[in-house]
Design a protein around this motif. Sequence first.
Motif, PDB file in Angstrom:
ATOM      1  N   MET A   1      48.335  44.831  44.319  1.00  0.00           N
ATOM      2  CA  MET A   1      47.679  44.390  45.551  1.00  0.00           C
ATOM      3  C   MET A   1      46.180  44.676  45.475  1.00  0.00           C
ATOM      4  O   MET A   1      45.774  45.772  45.096  1.00  0.00           O
ATOM      5  CB  MET A   1      48.295  45.110  46.750  1.00  0.00           C
ATOM      6  CG  MET A   1      47.775  44.644  48.094  1.00  0.00           C
ATOM      7  SD  MET A   1      48.235  42.950  48.472  1.00  0.00           S
ATOM      8  CE  MET A   1      50.015  43.145  48.706  1.00  0.00           C
ATOM      9  N   ASP A   2      45.347  43.682  45.820  1.00  0.00           N
ATOM     10  CA  ASP A   2      43.896  43.870  45.836  1.00  0.00           C
ATOM     11  C   ASP A   2      43.525  44.550  47.148  1.00  0.00           C
ATOM     12  O   ASP A   2      43.449  43.914  48.201  1.00  0.00           O
ATOM     13  CB  ASP A   2      43.195  42.517  45.707  1.00  0.00           C
ATOM     14  CG  ASP A   2      41.711  42.669  45.438  1.00  0.00           C
ATOM     15  OD1 ASP A   2      41.135  43.678  45.876  1.00  0.00           O
ATOM     16  OD2 ASP A   2      41.124  41.776  44.798  1.00  0.00           O
ATOM     17  N   THR A   5      40.677  43.211  49.599  1.00  0.00           N
ATOM     18  CA  THR A   5      40.971  42.069  50.467  1.00  0.00           C
ATOM     19  C   THR A   5      41.668  42.535  51.736  1.00  0.00           C
ATOM     20  O   THR A   5      41.297  42.139  52.848  1.00  0.00           O
ATOM     21  CB  THR A   5      41.861  41.050  49.729  1.00  0.00           C
ATOM     22  OG1 THR A   5      41.214  40.637  48.523  1.00  0.00           O
ATOM     23  CG2 THR A   5      42.105  39.821  50.596  1.00  0.00           C
ATOM     24  N   ILE A   6      42.683  43.373  51.570  1.00  0.00           N
ATOM     25  CA  ILE A   6      43.417  43.885  52.725  1.00  0.00           C
ATOM     26  C   ILE A   6      42.507  44.741  53.601  1.00  0.00           C
ATOM     27  O   ILE A   6      42.478  44.597  54.835  1.00  0.00           O
ATOM     28  CB  ILE A   6      44.628  44.715  52.273  1.00  0.00           C
ATOM     29  CG1 ILE A   6      45.562  43.868  51.390  1.00  0.00           C
ATOM     30  CG2 ILE A   6      45.380  45.265  53.473  1.00  0.00           C
ATOM     31  CD1 ILE A   6      46.163  42.685  52.089  1.00  0.00           C
ATOM     32  N   PHE A  67      44.888  38.102  46.992  1.00  0.00           N
ATOM     33  CA  PHE A  67      45.492  39.331  47.511  1.00  0.00           C
ATOM     34  C   PHE A  67      46.074  40.230  46.424  1.00  0.00           C
ATOM     35  O   PHE A  67      46.498  41.339  46.728  1.00  0.00           O
ATOM     36  CB  PHE A  67      46.584  38.995  48.528  1.00  0.00           C
ATOM     37  CG  PHE A  67      46.051  38.554  49.860  1.00  0.00           C
ATOM     38  CD1 PHE A  67      45.775  39.475  50.853  1.00  0.00           C
ATOM     39  CD2 PHE A  67      45.799  37.216  50.109  1.00  0.00           C
ATOM     40  CE1 PHE A  67      45.272  39.080  52.087  1.00  0.00           C
ATOM     41  CE2 PHE A  67      45.291  36.800  51.331  1.00  0.00           C
ATOM     42  CZ  PHE A  67      45.025  37.729  52.324  1.00  0.00           C
ATOM     43  N   ILE A 203      37.855  34.702  51.481  1.00  0.00           N
ATOM     44  CA  ILE A 203      38.800  34.386  50.410  1.00  0.00           C
ATOM     45  C   ILE A 203      38.128  33.503  49.364  1.00  0.00           C
ATOM     46  O   ILE A 203      38.313  33.692  48.152  1.00  0.00           O
ATOM     47  CB  ILE A 203      40.065  33.704  50.979  1.00  0.00           C
ATOM     48  CG1 ILE A 203      40.922  34.734  51.727  1.00  0.00           C
ATOM     49  CG2 ILE A 203      40.891  33.058  49.857  1.00  0.00           C
ATOM     50  CD1 ILE A 203      42.164  34.155  52.359  1.00  0.00           C
TER      51      ILE A 203
END
Length: 266
Positions: A1-2, A5-6, A67, A203
């Motif tokens: 998971m990036d 981004t989250i 993501f 994004i």
Amino acid sequence: MDITTILGLVLGFFGILFGFVLEGGHLGSLFAVSPIFIVVFGTLGATVIGIPLDELKKLPKWLKIAFMNQSFGVEKAYFTLVHFSEKARQEGLLSLEQELETVDDKFTKQGMQLVIDGTDPEITRSILESNIAVLENRHKVGITFFESAGGYSPTLGIIGTVMGLVHVLGNLTDPDSLSGSIAAAFIATLYGVCLANLVYLPIAAKLKIKNQMEVQTMEMILDGIISIQSGENPAILKEKLKTHLGYMPEKETKFEGAFEASEVNY
């Protein structure tokens, strides 16, 4: 998971919602179904018009790229190319053919095979540069999709607000509810601007950065392959590759097997 981004999404929406509450607003007033339909589906429809169906099918992959973390194998590529250079220097280019069987990265494998086959250096460079250009063009489709959505979303928000105001002005029989109805009409504009600046455009920026990272890795591999083909000293090759890395590898380790690059490939 990036995680960036989250984290960015959480911080962005938290900042807006928390600030709204500090101003005395009620979170419940921000949620309305009709603006969501107008902004989200309107933006999606406008964006889909400008993209072929075959490319649109890649939307889940684009989101996954944004993501999820990707490893471009840049340091492993560095050590692989250094190893190939040293071996070619000692035993000749043909000695690399057996080593090539362990290489999983298609770009490196194709380039080294051209070298082993005795292809003219200019032709080798031209073929590999064409591969990089094709990859960049393929990546631009996903980037353009989210940039377009970021452009359409605020406009659809304004359309939703205008539609809400038309509805309000057409029902002026209840003056007491007028202020609340006008406020609700502007929710669509809020949605449009927020989605554009907190989701779509970020994004697109993330996809653009990951495209640049992959292209930089491929350009480093290209320079390494051409240097090996020209018979340059491995020490010179190392210095060339380090300029692409932008930093000194933590340690000069011996070759531990050819790498497998994790391409973005969207």
